[in-house]
Design an enzyme around this catalytic site. Structure first.
Site, PDB file in Angstrom:
ATOM      1  N   GLY A  55       2.771  -1.223   4.224  1.00 23.18           N
ATOM      2  CA  GLY A  55       2.764   0.359   4.006  1.00 23.18           C
ATOM      3  C   GLY A  55       4.157   0.598   4.063  1.00 23.18           C
ATOM      4  O   GLY A  55       4.791   0.537   2.925  1.00 23.18           O
TER       5      GLY A  55
ATOM      6  N   ASN B 189       0.927  -1.263   0.043  1.00 24.84           N
ATOM      7  CA  ASN B 189      -0.032  -0.013   0.121  1.00 24.84           C
ATOM      8  C   ASN B 189       1.003   1.074  -0.015  1.00 24.84           C
ATOM      9  O   ASN B 189       1.678   1.565   1.081  1.00 24.84           O
ATOM     10  CB  ASN B 189      -1.051   0.023   1.218  1.00 24.84           C
ATOM     11  CG  ASN B 189      -1.917   1.301   1.289  1.00 24.84           C
ATOM     12  OD1 ASN B 189      -1.651   1.896   0.455  1.00 24.84           O
ATOM     13  ND2 ASN B 189      -2.607   1.206   2.510  1.00 24.84           N
TER      14      ASN B 189
ATOM     15  N   SER C 282       2.677  -2.290  10.539  1.00 26.91           N
ATOM     16  CA  SER C 282       3.802  -2.118  10.932  1.00 26.91           C
ATOM     17  C   SER C 282       4.856  -3.605  10.712  1.00 26.91           C
ATOM     18  O   SER C 282       5.603  -4.010  11.269  1.00 26.91           O
ATOM     19  CB  SER C 282       4.205  -1.775  12.530  1.00 26.91           C
ATOM     20  OG  SER C 282       3.655  -0.747  12.776  1.00 26.91           O
TER      21      SER C 282
ATOM     22  N   HIS D 131      -9.736   1.029   4.030  1.00 30.96           N
ATOM     23  CA  HIS D 131      -8.551   1.172   4.772  1.00 30.96           C
ATOM     24  C   HIS D 131      -8.863   2.168   5.899  1.00 30.96           C
ATOM     25  O   HIS D 131      -9.686   3.098   5.623  1.00 30.96           O
ATOM     26  CB  HIS D 131      -7.543   1.598   4.084  1.00 30.96           C
ATOM     27  CG  HIS D 131      -6.356   1.799   4.808  1.00 30.96           C
ATOM     28  ND1 HIS D 131      -5.647   2.828   5.591  1.00 30.96           N
ATOM     29  CD2 HIS D 131      -5.070   0.635   4.575  1.00 30.96           C
ATOM     30  CE1 HIS D 131      -4.695   2.507   5.884  1.00 30.96           C
ATOM     31  NE2 HIS D 131      -4.140   1.227   5.347  1.00 30.96           N
TER      32      HIS D 131
ATOM     33  N   GLU E 147      -6.166  -5.346   9.909  1.00 35.06           N
ATOM     34  CA  GLU E 147      -5.186  -4.124  10.478  1.00 35.06           C
ATOM     35  C   GLU E 147      -5.622  -3.537  11.657  1.00 35.06           C
ATOM     36  O   GLU E 147      -6.483  -2.455  11.668  1.00 35.06           O
ATOM     37  CB  GLU E 147      -5.329  -3.089   9.429  1.00 35.06           C
ATOM     38  CG  GLU E 147      -4.581  -3.607   8.076  1.00 35.06           C
ATOM     39  CD  GLU E 147      -3.991  -2.325   7.328  1.00 35.06           C
ATOM     40  OE1 GLU E 147      -2.647  -2.825   6.882  1.00 35.06           O
ATOM     41  OE2 GLU E 147      -4.441  -1.404   7.147  1.00 35.06           O
TER      42      GLU E 147
HETATM   43  P1  PGA Z   1       2.456   0.110   7.585  1.00 32.02           P
HETATM   44  O1  PGA Z   1       0.951   0.517   7.089  1.00 32.02           O
HETATM   45  O2  PGA Z   1       2.688  -1.182   7.012  1.00 32.02           O
HETATM   46  O3  PGA Z   1       3.149   1.227   7.225  1.00 32.02           O
HETATM   47  O4  PGA Z   1       1.958  -0.088   9.064  1.00 32.02           O
HETATM   48  C1  PGA Z   1       0.046  -0.674   6.731  1.00 32.02           C
HETATM   49  C2  PGA Z   1      -1.212  -0.001   6.337  1.00 32.02           C
HETATM   50  O5  PGA Z   1      -1.790   1.083   6.521  1.00 32.02           O
HETATM   51  O6  PGA Z   1      -2.002  -0.720   5.379  1.00 32.02           O
END
Ligand code: PGA
Length: 237
Positions: A224, A8, A203, A93, A164
């Site tokens: 992300g 993402n 994360s 999301h 998430e």
């Molecule tokens: P992150 O984001 O891996 O930076 O925590 C994940 C997301 O928001 O889909």
């Protein structure tokens, strides 16, 4: 089941940067033993599809409008996203929920995506407050019912659910794997399907990915920050 990584890119990159990152990922991707989906901004979709053609790496959008066509200023249709060559779309999301997107709206988008052969990656997850209140399982079931409750059985197996926990998205998180596994079991039980893919997001890094993506609770990850560097992204497999 081969692991699936959905990258993402949010609104982190310029068009030039998205194109260049896709190119670098493509040339470094020979050692990927799994499936990879890159989700750039709408404006970069066509270019990234072009860069990845023939590579086996798929492209996804980060949202679609809730109608097939019509008075939705600023939205992008599922039909156009698919016509550009995208095969996936992230829906619901927490970034979008924070902007006011509701479960009801997401519920409209899921069958629309499927109609245009876009695999929806449907995000659900509790806030920190909800977890502290001990309502995580309830929240997950409520979101699943609201967003996927009206789908036919075959449609339910065609979607991907991304768990998430909102508070675990970077710079927060990560959640303890045991807590994430418990959420995955709640989701699996609700889905009543052994084949629907469940991803973990929040994360994820090369250091912790194997703690989450165990092939049993989670068969992949929605990523992300760690998806913005080719070497980091490819070491998630
Ligand atoms: P992150 O984001 O891996 O930076 O925590 C994940 C997301 O928001 O889909």
């Amino acid at each position: 089941m081969k692991s699936l990584i959905v990258a993402n890119w949010k609104m982190e990159l310029t068009l030039v940067q998205a194109r260049s990152l896709a190119r670098r990922i493509r040339s470094a991707s020979r050692r990927v033993h799994g499936s990879l989906v890159l989700c750039p901004s709408f404006t970069a979709i066509a270019d990234v599809v072009g860069v990845l053609r023939g590579s086996g790496i798929a492209v996804g959008g980060q949202n679609i409008g809730a109608l097939e066509r019509g008075q939705l200023t600023g939205e992008v249709s599922a039909r156009d996203l698919a016509a550009l060559g995208a095969r996936y779309v992230i829906l619901g999301h927490s970034d979008r929920r924070r902007l006011g997107e509701t479960d009801a709206l997401i519920a409209q988008k899921v069958p629309l995506a499927l109609r245009f052969h876009l695999t929806p990656v449907v995000c659900i997850g509790e806030t920190l407050q909800e977890r502290r209140r001990g309502t995580t399982d309830h929240v997950l079931r409520r979101q699943l019912r609201a967003v996927l409750g009206n789908l036919r059985r075959a449609q339910r197996t065609a979607v991907i659910v991304a768990y998430e926990p909102v508070w675990a998205i970077s710079p927060g998180g990560p959640i303890a794997p045991a807590q994430a596994f418990s959420a995955a079991r709640v989701i699996r039980r609700w889905l009543a399907s052994a084949t629907t893919r469940i991803l973990y997001g929040g994360s994820v890094s090369p250091r912790n990915v194997r703690q989450f993506v165990d092939g049993q609770h989670f068969s992949g990850a929605l990523v992300g920050k760690a998806s913005l560097q080719p070497r980091t992204l490819l070491s998630l497999f």
